[in-house]
Motif scaffolding. Structure first.
Motif, PDB file in Angstrom:
ATOM      1  N   GLY A 232     -11.125 -16.991 -43.412  1.00  0.00           N
ATOM      2  CA  GLY A 232     -10.483 -17.398 -41.947  1.00  0.00           C
ATOM      3  C   GLY A 232     -11.192 -16.737 -40.894  1.00  0.00           C
ATOM      4  N   THR A 233     -10.365 -16.555 -39.825  1.00  0.00           N
ATOM      5  CA  THR A 233     -11.194 -15.919 -38.713  1.00  0.00           C
ATOM      6  C   THR A 233     -11.196 -14.486 -38.662  1.00  0.00           C
ATOM      7  N   ALA A 234     -11.924 -13.739 -37.820  1.00  0.00           N
ATOM      8  CA  ALA A 234     -11.610 -12.211 -37.934  1.00  0.00           C
ATOM      9  C   ALA A 234     -10.398 -11.885 -37.674  1.00  0.00           C
ATOM     10  N   GLU A 235      -9.886 -12.243 -36.786  1.00  0.00           N
ATOM     11  CA  GLU A 235      -8.393 -11.780 -36.567  1.00  0.00           C
ATOM     12  C   GLU A 235      -7.433 -12.104 -37.682  1.00  0.00           C
ATOM     13  N   GLU A 236      -7.435 -13.330 -38.593  1.00  0.00           N
ATOM     14  CA  GLU A 236      -6.733 -13.342 -39.587  1.00  0.00           C
ATOM     15  C   GLU A 236      -6.892 -12.709 -40.889  1.00  0.00           C
ATOM     16  N   ILE A 237      -8.139 -12.162 -40.962  1.00  0.00           N
ATOM     17  CA  ILE A 237      -8.706 -11.280 -41.790  1.00  0.00           C
ATOM     18  C   ILE A 237      -8.106  -9.969 -41.810  1.00  0.00           C
ATOM     19  N   LEU A 238      -8.064  -9.389 -40.395  1.00  0.00           N
ATOM     20  CA  LEU A 238      -8.017  -8.204 -40.134  1.00  0.00           C
ATOM     21  C   LEU A 238      -6.560  -7.766 -40.045  1.00  0.00           C
ATOM     22  N   THR A 239      -5.808  -8.890 -39.466  1.00  0.00           N
ATOM     23  CA  THR A 239      -4.453  -8.597 -39.185  1.00  0.00           C
ATOM     24  C   THR A 239      -3.497  -9.081 -40.479  1.00  0.00           C
ATOM     25  N   ASN A 240      -4.042  -9.942 -41.475  1.00  0.00           N
ATOM     26  CA  ASN A 240      -3.297 -10.587 -42.417  1.00  0.00           C
ATOM     27  C   ASN A 240      -4.104 -10.466 -43.677  1.00  0.00           C
ATOM     28  N   PRO A 241      -4.726  -9.310 -44.339  1.00  0.00           N
ATOM     29  CA  PRO A 241      -5.521  -8.993 -45.316  1.00  0.00           C
ATOM     30  C   PRO A 241      -4.721  -9.866 -46.419  1.00  0.00           C
TER      31      PRO A 241
ATOM     32  N   THR B  36      -5.432  -9.420 -49.923  1.00  0.00           N
ATOM     33  CA  THR B  36      -5.512  -8.647 -51.042  1.00  0.00           C
ATOM     34  C   THR B  36      -5.670  -7.095 -50.604  1.00  0.00           C
ATOM     35  N   GLU B  37      -5.429  -6.214 -51.483  1.00  0.00           N
ATOM     36  CA  GLU B  37      -5.489  -4.754 -51.342  1.00  0.00           C
ATOM     37  C   GLU B  37      -7.127  -4.534 -51.027  1.00  0.00           C
ATOM     38  N   TYR B  38      -8.071  -5.260 -52.017  1.00  0.00           N
ATOM     39  CA  TYR B  38      -9.316  -5.147 -51.604  1.00  0.00           C
ATOM     40  C   TYR B  38      -9.839  -5.545 -50.409  1.00  0.00           C
ATOM     41  N   VAL B  39      -9.063  -6.729 -49.675  1.00  0.00           N
ATOM     42  CA  VAL B  39      -9.453  -7.152 -48.455  1.00  0.00           C
ATOM     43  C   VAL B  39      -9.090  -5.949 -47.355  1.00  0.00           C
ATOM     44  N   ALA B  40      -7.935  -5.527 -47.708  1.00  0.00           N
ATOM     45  CA  ALA B  40      -7.486  -4.332 -46.653  1.00  0.00           C
ATOM     46  C   ALA B  40      -8.258  -3.299 -46.724  1.00  0.00           C
ATOM     47  N   ARG B  41      -8.468  -2.743 -47.880  1.00  0.00           N
ATOM     48  CA  ARG B  41      -9.744  -1.620 -47.832  1.00  0.00           C
ATOM     49  C   ARG B  41     -10.830  -1.824 -47.116  1.00  0.00           C
ATOM     50  N   PHE B  42     -11.270  -3.058 -47.355  1.00  0.00           N
ATOM     51  CA  PHE B  42     -12.602  -3.598 -46.691  1.00  0.00           C
ATOM     52  C   PHE B  42     -12.546  -3.622 -45.256  1.00  0.00           C
ATOM     53  N   VAL B  43     -11.618  -3.690 -44.767  1.00  0.00           N
ATOM     54  CA  VAL B  43     -11.396  -4.001 -43.021  1.00  0.00           C
ATOM     55  C   VAL B  43     -10.615  -2.667 -42.334  1.00  0.00           C
TER      56      VAL B  43
ATOM     57  N   ARG C  17      -0.314  -1.848 -36.766  1.00  0.00           N
ATOM     58  CA  ARG C  17       0.685  -1.558 -37.957  1.00  0.00           C
ATOM     59  C   ARG C  17       0.654  -2.570 -38.962  1.00  0.00           C
ATOM     60  N   SER C  18       0.482  -3.749 -38.795  1.00  0.00           N
ATOM     61  CA  SER C  18       0.160  -4.630 -39.765  1.00  0.00           C
ATOM     62  C   SER C  18      -0.696  -4.606 -40.475  1.00  0.00           C
ATOM     63  N   SER C  19      -1.794  -3.966 -40.064  1.00  0.00           N
ATOM     64  CA  SER C  19      -3.153  -3.653 -40.655  1.00  0.00           C
ATOM     65  C   SER C  19      -2.990  -2.466 -41.620  1.00  0.00           C
ATOM     66  N   ASP C  20      -2.194  -1.573 -41.108  1.00  0.00           N
ATOM     67  CA  ASP C  20      -1.975  -0.095 -41.816  1.00  0.00           C
ATOM     68  C   ASP C  20      -1.039  -0.271 -42.814  1.00  0.00           C
ATOM     69  N   ASN C  21      -0.069  -1.368 -42.606  1.00  0.00           N
ATOM     70  CA  ASN C  21       0.964  -1.770 -44.039  1.00  0.00           C
ATOM     71  C   ASN C  21       0.362  -2.602 -44.903  1.00  0.00           C
ATOM     72  N   ALA C  22      -0.698  -3.334 -44.710  1.00  0.00           N
ATOM     73  CA  ALA C  22      -1.403  -4.188 -45.625  1.00  0.00           C
ATOM     74  C   ALA C  22      -1.767  -3.637 -46.844  1.00  0.00           C
TER      75      ALA C  22
END
Length: 406
Positions: free
Chosen positions: A253-262, A264-271, A401-406
């Motif tokens: 997805g776009t950078a914003e899509e991945i960063l704001t709506n990861p 998986t947990e792996y993606v969330a940790r990655f970003v 907050r969305s990124s922190d809670n992902a």
């Protein structure tokens, strides 16, 4: 982008398994059953390079494929030009399935449609800069004078005019990588495959090369598949990002899509450590103005009423073609109304700062600090939205907050 352009590359269910040929079918079966990469290796002595990858790349798009070491990103890009033959799946370039091509047909596609830039510069030390840049054209059989002219043009495009007769050892690392890029550009391919192309460079030179690529892309509009393990590089270059883990695509997805709506947990940790303000854009934090004024039908009193209703102390003004031409303040409208004036033009402020929809949110903060009116977001002169300090801060806070809670 996808609605405007055609699909240049289409990858369907691509899998690459390395290992003894006799064990690959068993490894495929285990993979289809959902067995993980480590267990398949233990049971079959086969390694999973790419696992059931599917994606598209639009014409003129920069797509960044990224992941940690061993994620499969370099294997995937080498499958796109069949430097590595996939075990299973299809790869379409301009609707032609290159997995079915004979060696001669594949050579034609590589010479006419694909250019590749590697991490190591892969320059011939005994050849001049120009001779390195024209090498692919020489392989094509192009006449010496014509290929030399194309090489000169490509070298000028990457900022190496005047270095044509030097040798690689006379050049810095960044300059050598520019020669590698010029060699690919000289062949005028539709598609550039760039495998960790800037990873061997020092940080400052690497940043310069990223800027150089962005500038070149604005001129040439190539389709680029860029491999990287660096998230900041991916955010800077990519129209879209594909994130891989253990050979599989875990999110795209776009950078914003991945960063704001990861996904998986792996993606969330990655970003997790990315500054969200560098990723969000004006379009993602703007709000729609409820009203605008038009000099043809509105006067100071109408403008003032719009502002009172909307709760703003300014209103933007557009002409008959919906082009934004200025703004009017509440004070100016009130004074004009008291004087009985009916013309907006005479009280309109014609000079104002505006931004485009793709302006990074980080750039908006200092602009808003210096202006007394909402920041208009214009596209081809027409109003897309406005940004006020409150909406910007709220968007940054919410996305954080969305990124922190992902």
């Amino acid at each position: 982008m996808e609605s405007e352009n055609k699909i240049k590359i289409r990858v369907e269910n691509l899998t690459k398994i390395f290992g003894p040929k006799s064990r690959i079918p068993e490894a495929q079966q285990l993979l289809e059953k959902g067995e993980n990469k480590e267990n398949i290796l233990k049971k079959t002595k086969c390694g999973i390079g790419v696992s059931n990858a599917s994606f598209t790349v639009m014409e003129g798009e920069i797509i960044v494929i990224m992941g940690l070491s061993g994620s499969g990103k370099s294997t995937l890009v080498r499958c796109l030009n069949r430097l590595i033959d996939p075990t299973e799946g299809k790869i379409f370039i301009d609707d032609e399935d290159i997995t079915t091509l004979s060696p001669n047909e594949l050579r034609r596609v590589r010479l006419t449609k694909l250019g590749m830039v590697f991490q190591n510069f892969a320059l011939f030390p005994h050849r001049t800069v120009c001779q390195n840049a024209e090498y692919g054209l020489e392989i094509q059989g192009m006449a010496p004078e014509e290929r030399r002219q194309k090489a000169f043009t490509a070298l000028e495009q990457v900022g190496l005019k005047g270095w044509e007769n030097h040798y690689p050892h006379n050049l810095s690392g960044g300059m050598q990588q520019r020669v590698g890029l010029a060699r690919a550009l000289a062949m005028d391919p539709d598609i550039l495959l760039m495998d960790e192309a800037f990873s061997a460079l020092d940080p400052l030179i690497r940043s310069d090369m990223q800027d150089e690529l962005i500038g070149l892309q604005q001129q040439l509009q190539k389709t680029i598949v860029f491999i990287s393990h660096d998230l900041d590089e991916a955010l800077k270059l990519g129209d879209r990002i594909i994130l891989m883990k253990d050979g599989a695509i875990v999110q795209s997805g776009t950078a914003e899509e991945i960063l704001t709506n990861p996904a998986t947990e792996y993606v969330a940790r990655f970003v997790e450590n990315v500054d969200i303000s560098k990723v969000l854009t004006a379009e993602s934090v703007m709000i729609k103005p409820k009203a605008m004024a038009s000099p043809e039908v509105h006067g100071p009193k109408s403008a003032l009423r719009f502002m009172q209703k909307e709760g703003f102390s300014q209103i933007f003004v557009h002409d008959k073609k919906k082009q934004v031409i200025g703004l009017v303040s509440a004070d100016a409208a009130s004074e004009a109304a008291q004087r009985g004036e009916k013309d907006l033009f005479s009280i309109m402020q014609k000079d104002f700062i505006h931004v485009t929809p793709d302006t990074p949110a980080a750039d908006l903060i200092p602009i808003l600090a210096d202006i007394p009116y909402p920041l208009p977001v214009l596209e081809n002169g027409k109003m897309k939205g406005i940004i006020i300090r409150g909406s910007l801060l709220a968007a940054l806070s919410e996305r954080g907050r969305s990124s922190d809670n992902a």
